[in-house]
Design a protein around this motif. Structure first.
Motif, PDB file in Angstrom:
ATOM      1  N   ALA A 107      -8.565   5.558  -3.475  1.00 29.95           N
ATOM      2  CA  ALA A 107      -7.309   4.813  -3.471  1.00 29.95           C
ATOM      3  C   ALA A 107      -6.423   5.215  -2.296  1.00 29.95           C
ATOM      4  O   ALA A 107      -5.552   4.460  -1.872  1.00 29.95           O
ATOM      5  CB  ALA A 107      -6.562   5.033  -4.784  1.00 29.95           C
ATOM      6  N   ALA A 108      -6.637   6.425  -1.781  1.00 32.36           N
ATOM      7  CA  ALA A 108      -5.799   6.907  -0.677  1.00 32.36           C
ATOM      8  C   ALA A 108      -6.263   6.358   0.661  1.00 32.36           C
ATOM      9  O   ALA A 108      -5.567   6.485   1.662  1.00 32.36           O
ATOM     10  CB  ALA A 108      -5.818   8.435  -0.642  1.00 32.36           C
ATOM     11  N   ARG A 134      -9.046   8.641  -6.879  1.00 35.63           N
ATOM     12  CA  ARG A 134      -7.820   8.867  -6.106  1.00 35.63           C
ATOM     13  C   ARG A 134      -8.126   9.013  -4.618  1.00 35.63           C
ATOM     14  O   ARG A 134      -7.354   8.575  -3.778  1.00 35.63           O
ATOM     15  CB  ARG A 134      -7.076  10.089  -6.633  1.00 35.63           C
ATOM     16  CG  ARG A 134      -6.160   9.736  -7.798  1.00 35.63           C
ATOM     17  CD  ARG A 134      -5.165  10.836  -8.060  1.00 35.63           C
ATOM     18  NE  ARG A 134      -5.811  12.000  -8.633  1.00 35.63           N
ATOM     19  CZ  ARG A 134      -6.118  12.107  -9.918  1.00 35.63           C
ATOM     20  NH1 ARG A 134      -5.834  11.131 -10.745  1.00 35.63           N
ATOM     21  NH2 ARG A 134      -6.698  13.190 -10.366  1.00 35.63           N
ATOM     22  N   PRO A 155      -6.923   3.091   1.917  1.00 34.33           N
ATOM     23  CA  PRO A 155      -6.274   1.965   2.616  1.00 34.33           C
ATOM     24  C   PRO A 155      -5.006   2.376   3.349  1.00 34.33           C
ATOM     25  O   PRO A 155      -4.763   1.929   4.474  1.00 34.33           O
ATOM     26  CB  PRO A 155      -5.945   0.987   1.481  1.00 34.33           C
ATOM     27  CG  PRO A 155      -6.820   1.348   0.373  1.00 34.33           C
ATOM     28  CD  PRO A 155      -7.105   2.807   0.497  1.00 34.33           C
ATOM     29  N   TYR A 156      -4.218   3.251   2.725  1.00 35.57           N
ATOM     30  CA  TYR A 156      -2.964   3.690   3.338  1.00 35.57           C
ATOM     31  C   TYR A 156      -3.247   4.435   4.639  1.00 35.57           C
ATOM     32  O   TYR A 156      -2.653   4.153   5.671  1.00 35.57           O
ATOM     33  CB  TYR A 156      -2.230   4.590   2.345  1.00 35.57           C
ATOM     34  CG  TYR A 156      -0.902   5.126   2.821  1.00 35.57           C
ATOM     35  CD1 TYR A 156       0.247   4.361   2.719  1.00 35.57           C
ATOM     36  CD2 TYR A 156      -0.792   6.412   3.351  1.00 35.57           C
ATOM     37  CE1 TYR A 156       1.468   4.850   3.124  1.00 35.57           C
ATOM     38  CE2 TYR A 156       0.420   6.902   3.770  1.00 35.57           C
ATOM     39  CZ  TYR A 156       1.561   6.125   3.649  1.00 35.57           C
ATOM     40  OH  TYR A 156       2.757   6.622   4.072  1.00 35.57           O
ATOM     41  N   ILE A 160       0.827  -1.198   0.000  1.00 35.60           N
ATOM     42  CA  ILE A 160       0.000   0.000   0.000  1.00 35.60           C
ATOM     43  C   ILE A 160       0.867   1.255   0.000  1.00 35.60           C
ATOM     44  O   ILE A 160       1.754   1.404   0.839  1.00 35.60           O
ATOM     45  CB  ILE A 160      -0.916   0.023   1.246  1.00 35.60           C
ATOM     46  CG1 ILE A 160      -1.711  -1.279   1.330  1.00 35.60           C
ATOM     47  CG2 ILE A 160      -1.856   1.200   1.203  1.00 35.60           C
ATOM     48  CD1 ILE A 160      -2.402  -1.467   2.667  1.00 35.60           C
ATOM     49  N   SER A 161       0.610   2.142  -0.953  1.00 32.77           N
ATOM     50  CA  SER A 161       1.283   3.437  -0.960  1.00 32.77           C
ATOM     51  C   SER A 161       0.196   4.506  -0.797  1.00 32.77           C
ATOM     52  O   SER A 161      -0.983   4.199  -0.910  1.00 32.77           O
ATOM     53  CB  SER A 161       2.046   3.622  -2.271  1.00 32.77           C
ATOM     54  OG  SER A 161       1.159   4.059  -3.272  1.00 32.77           O
ATOM     55  N   VAL A 165       3.275  -1.069   4.134  1.00 30.77           N
ATOM     56  CA  VAL A 165       2.762   0.285   4.000  1.00 30.77           C
ATOM     57  C   VAL A 165       3.964   1.202   3.846  1.00 30.77           C
ATOM     58  O   VAL A 165       4.787   1.307   4.746  1.00 30.77           O
ATOM     59  CB  VAL A 165       1.937   0.676   5.238  1.00 30.77           C
ATOM     60  CG1 VAL A 165       1.470   2.115   5.120  1.00 30.77           C
ATOM     61  CG2 VAL A 165       0.754  -0.254   5.390  1.00 30.77           C
ATOM     62  N   ALA A 179      -2.067   4.548  -3.979  1.00 34.64           N
ATOM     63  CA  ALA A 179      -2.832   3.394  -4.448  1.00 34.64           C
ATOM     64  C   ALA A 179      -2.406   2.122  -3.730  1.00 34.64           C
ATOM     65  O   ALA A 179      -1.377   2.080  -3.066  1.00 34.64           O
ATOM     66  CB  ALA A 179      -2.637   3.219  -5.947  1.00 34.64           C
ATOM     67  N   VAL A 180      -3.231   1.102  -3.870  1.00 37.80           N
ATOM     68  CA  VAL A 180      -2.834  -0.233  -3.430  1.00 37.80           C
ATOM     69  C   VAL A 180      -2.120  -0.865  -4.619  1.00 37.80           C
ATOM     70  O   VAL A 180      -2.711  -1.083  -5.667  1.00 37.80           O
ATOM     71  CB  VAL A 180      -4.062  -1.079  -3.033  1.00 37.80           C
ATOM     72  CG1 VAL A 180      -3.634  -2.484  -2.661  1.00 37.80           C
ATOM     73  CG2 VAL A 180      -4.778  -0.433  -1.868  1.00 37.80           C
ATOM     74  N   ALA A 201      -4.416   2.013   7.274  1.00 43.11           N
ATOM     75  CA  ALA A 201      -3.334   1.178   7.797  1.00 43.11           C
ATOM     76  C   ALA A 201      -2.468   1.964   8.767  1.00 43.11           C
ATOM     77  O   ALA A 201      -2.122   1.476   9.857  1.00 43.11           O
ATOM     78  CB  ALA A 201      -2.484   0.644   6.642  1.00 43.11           C
ATOM     79  N   LEU A 202      -2.157   3.206   8.397  1.00 40.04           N
ATOM     80  CA  LEU A 202      -1.334   4.034   9.279  1.00 40.04           C
ATOM     81  C   LEU A 202      -2.041   4.294  10.600  1.00 40.04           C
ATOM     82  O   LEU A 202      -1.452   4.199  11.674  1.00 40.04           O
ATOM     83  CB  LEU A 202      -1.042   5.372   8.614  1.00 40.04           C
ATOM     84  CG  LEU A 202       0.250   5.527   7.841  1.00 40.04           C
ATOM     85  CD1 LEU A 202       0.388   6.959   7.378  1.00 40.04           C
ATOM     86  CD2 LEU A 202       1.434   5.182   8.723  1.00 40.04           C
TER      87      LEU A 202
END
Lengths: 84, 287
Positions: B41-42, B38, B44-45, A7-8, A77, A11-12, B48-49
Motif C-alpha cells: 500500500a505504501a 502495508r 503508489p505514494y 494517495i497517502s 498525493v 494507502a490509496v 508518485a513522489l
C-alpha cells in the motif's frame, strides 16, 4: 470524466472517476474539470472535494502534498489525508 | 521402567513446545500478511513522489536546496538503525546489528563522528550491553508504524542536516525483497540522492514554481523513505519469525519421532523381559 486517485503514505484512499475535483491549493481553492491543462500544484490545508458524478461527492481532509493533473488524470498525493 | 517415565516426560515437554512454536508460526504468518499489505500500500505514494521529483529535478536547482547539499567532507554522520522490539525471529536482529557494526566501523575508520539512533528494543539493548552511547533509542514503535512515527524519527535529523550540523544520514534496515530474503542494507538517506532527472515531458502549469514544489516535496520524500523502512522492517521481522518458528516446529517433530521410537523400544524391552521372567518362572514351577 476524470480519473482521480488520492494517495497517502499508508494507502490509496480513493481511486475512481468523477466529473470534477475541488482541491485546497497552497494559495486558495482550485477547481479541475475534464480537459484541464497539465498542472502541478502544492496543496495547503483544507478539504478536497470530488464531484457528485461518480465521485459520489466524497470529501477528504488533506494537509500538504501536491496535486498533479495530466491527460484527465488527477493525482492527489498528500502526507496527511483522511476521509471527511 | 524408570527410563520410560523419563522419556514420557520429555515427549510431553517437546509436544508442548511444538504447540507453542506452531501457534507462533501461524500468528507470525497472519501478521506478516498484514505487514506485506502495508508494504504494497505504501508503494503508489513513493512512486508518485519519485516521479514528480524526478521530473522537476535539474542540477541547476540542486544547489539551492539544503537537503541536496553534497558535503565535500563528512565530519559528522547520523546512523539510524532499525531493529524489532521482539526476538524469536532467528538471526533477524543479530544480522541487523552486525550490519550496523560494520557500518559504524567503516565510518569510524574514515574519521567520522557518528551519532547512533536506534529503533527497537533489541538494537537498543545490544548497544546498552556493549556500552556504546546512542543518541536516541525508540522502543515505542509497534507493529503498525505510521507516517507520524517516521516523521518523529527523521525530522530532527533533517533539520540538523539542513543546518549543517551533520553531513550525512544513513538508514540500516532490512530491505524486504521477498518472504525468504530480506538482507539488512545500509542506505544513504541524506544528502538525497536525486532520482534520475527526467525532463518535464509536458508544459505543466507549475504553482507556485518548480523550485518551491521541489523544496516542499524533498522533506516528504525523506520522511517517506523512513516510513517505508519501518514498514519493511515489520514485514521482514514477521517473515523471519515465521521461518524461525517453522524450523522450530519441524525440529520438534523430528525430535518427537526419535523420542517416540526410543520410548517404544524401551517399553518393548521391558515387556519382553517380563514375559521371559514369567515363562522362566512357570518353567521352574513345572520342572
Amino acid at each position: 470524466m476524470l480519473n482521480v486517485s488520492v494517495i497517502s503514505p499508508e494507502a490509496v484512499l480513493y481511486e475512481g472517476t468523477t466529473d470534477s475535483v475541488v482541491a485546497p491549493a497552497f494559495d486558495g481553492e482550485v477547481g479541475i474539470l475534464t480537459g484541464h491543462a497539465p498542472m502541478m500544484t502544492l496543496l495547503g490545508k483544507g478539504v478536497l472535494r470530488l464531484g457528485g458524478d461518480g465521485g459520489s461527492g466524497q470529501r477528504f481532509n488533506v494537509d500538504g502534498g501536491f496535486l498533479q493533473v495530466v491527460d484527465n488524470t488527477v493525482r492527489v498525493v498528500t502526507e496527511k489525508a483522511s476521509a471527511a | 521402567m524408570a527410563k520410560g517415565r523419563e522419556l514420557k516426560g520429555r515427549i510431553k515437554s517437546v509436544e508442548n513446545t511444538r504447540k507453542i512454536t506452531r501457534t507462533m508460526e501461524m500468528v507470525a504468518t497472519s501478521k506478516m500478511k498484514r505487514a506485506q499489505d502495508r508494504v504494497a500500500a505504501a508503494r503508489p505514494y513513493a512512486q508518485a513522489l519519485r516521479d514528480v521529483i524526478a521530473s522537476l529535478y535539474s542540477s541547476e536547482l540542486a544547489e539551492q536546496f539544503p537537503l541536496l547539499r553534497q558535503p565535500t567532507h563528512v565530519r559528522r554522520a547520523a546512523v539510524l538503525l532499525m531493529t524489532a522490539n521482539r526476538g524469536l525471529a532467528g538471526a533477524f536482529n543479530a544480522n541487523l546489528i552486525k550490519e550496523a557494526r560494520a557500518t559504524l566501523a567503516r565510518l569510524d575508520s574514515e574519521g567520522v563522528t557518528v551519532d547512533l539512533h536506534v529503533v527497537g528494543r533489541k538494537g537498543a539493548g545490544y548497544f546498552r550491553y556493549v556500552g556504546r552511547a546512542v543518541a536516541s533509542a525508540r522502543t515505542d514503535i509497534g507493529d503498525r508504524p505510521s507516517a507520524e512515527d517516521a516523521a518523529s524519527l527523521i525530522n530532527d535529523l533533517t533539520d540538523a542536516f539542513a543546518r549543517g550540523a551533520i553531513d550525512a544520514v544513513y538508514v540500516i534496515a532490512p530491505s524486504f525483497k521477498s518472504v525468504l530474503s530480506s538482507p539488512p542494507t545500509t542506505t544513504q538517506l541524506l544528502p538525497v540522492q536525486p532520482p534520475e532527472a527526467g525532463a518535464l515531458q509536458r508544459d505543466y502549469i507549475l504553482a507556485p514554481d518548480a523550485q518551491a514544489i521541489l523544496g516542499a516535496l524533498l522533506p516528504l520524500y525523506v520522511r517517506n523513505a523512513v516510513y517505508r523502512a519501518l514498514v519493511e522492517m515489520t514485514a521482514a521481522f514477521y517473515a523471519s519469525q515465521r521461518t524461525a518458528m517453522k524450523n522450530a516446529t519441524d525440529n520438534a517433530s523430528d525430535m518427537l519421532k526419535i523420542l517416540g521410537r526410543t520410548y517404544n523400544r524401551a517399553r518393548q524391552a521391558t515387556i519382553t523381559q517380563e514375559i521371559a521372567e514369567i515363562v522362566g518362572g512357570a518353567a521352574a514351577l513345572q520342572g
